[in-house]
Design an enzyme around this catalytic site. Structure first.
Site, short mmCIF file in Angstrom:
data_model
loop_
_atom_site.label_atom_id
_atom_site.label_comp_id
_atom_site.label_asym_id
_atom_site.label_seq_id
_atom_site.Cartn_x
_atom_site.Cartn_y
_atom_site.Cartn_z
N SER A 94 0.88 -1.12 -0.07
CA SER A 94 -0.08 0.03 0.13
C SER A 94 0.89 1.33 0.08
CB SER A 94 -1.01 0.02 1.28
OG SER A 94 -1.98 0.88 1.29
N HIS A 146 -3.99 -1.87 -4.38
CA HIS A 146 -5.48 -2.42 -4.04
C HIS A 146 -6.27 -1.93 -5.40
CE1 HIS A 146 -4.09 -2.35 0.17
NE2 HIS A 146 -3.91 -0.78 -0.07
#
Length: 242
Positions: A133, A168
């Site tokens: 992330s 993501h």
């Protein structure tokens, strides 16, 4: 740290769409450690993007404390090391593993403490840099982020990986469309979109391996296309097995 046949340290980065913080099988973390030679490599977790969250740190130590490595944690919100000791510590690591959270805040804190320069030096010396992330975003020239609330672009990063990163890609509503629009509009350069479950290894800025713990998950190369469109190309990923 591993070296190539010419004696120069490889400059390597890994983008992770999972790991100890999200997965129970440990496949991506085992894959990562498989790229570090020698017994008991030193693995440092850097949880800056989460504000050095204690639960995150404990989860890392639980996961890596049972592996054949020497885990450690670098805290900057409760910093204890002076400048020289901090440099010596980071440069002694075989792997630097950066956690998720707020990409913009991570970069700001690193720069205040000079960690951005130390990460670059470690990279040049052969430390394998990686993260999930925000910990994937930070290495690129720019990234797709929710650091400011709504999904948007961040034309900022360490620039060790050319182009941009979107984590993501399949895991959060709006990610795919928003990132494609940023690349198509030129506010982010062409880059890499990482679906959850995927790991991507780069050497000297070039992709050398893509893997996944989910057979349906992919790594994508996203580039500006004709007009206001972006073109995405799915790349084959080797499926990791337990």
């Amino acid at each position: 740290m591993s070296r190539d046949s010419g004696g120069a340290p490889p400059r390597r980065l890994a983008l992770l769409g999972g790991g100890f913080s999200t997965d129970d099988d440990g496949l991506l973390d085992d894959w990562l450690l498989g790229h570090v030679r020698g017994p008991r490599p030193k693995v440092c977790f850097v949880p800056t993007a989460s504000g050095d969250a204690s639960a995150y740190t404990e989860k890392f130590l639980d996961a890596f404390g049972t592996r054949e490595c020497e885990p450690s944690v670098l805290s900057l919100f409760r910093r204890e090391l002076g400048d020289e000791a901090l440099r010596a510590f980071l440069l002694s690591q075989d792997v630097v593993y950066v956690g998720g959270g707020n990409t913009a805040n991570l970069l700001a804190v690193w720069r205040v403490h000079g960690v951005d320069r130390l990460m670059r030096e470690a990279y040049e010396r052969g430390t394998l840099l990686c993260g999930i992330s925000a910990g994937a975003n930070c290495w690129a020239e720019g990234s797709h982020t929710d650091s400011f609330g709504p999904l948007t672009y961040l034309a900022d990063g360490l620039g060790l990986l050319p182009g941009s990163v979107c984590p993501h890609y399949d895991g959060e509503p709006g990610r795919r469309d928003s990132y494609r629009a940023a690349v198509a509009g030129g506010v982010l350069p062409a880059g890499w979109a990482v679906e959850d479950g995927v790991g991507a290894l780069f050497a000297d800025g070039r992709l050398v391996e893509a893997v996944t713990r989910r057979p349906e998950a992919r790594l994508y190369r996203v580039q500006a296309g004709a007009g206001d469109e972006a073109h995405e190309r799915a790349l084959d990923c080797r499926v990791l097995r337990a």
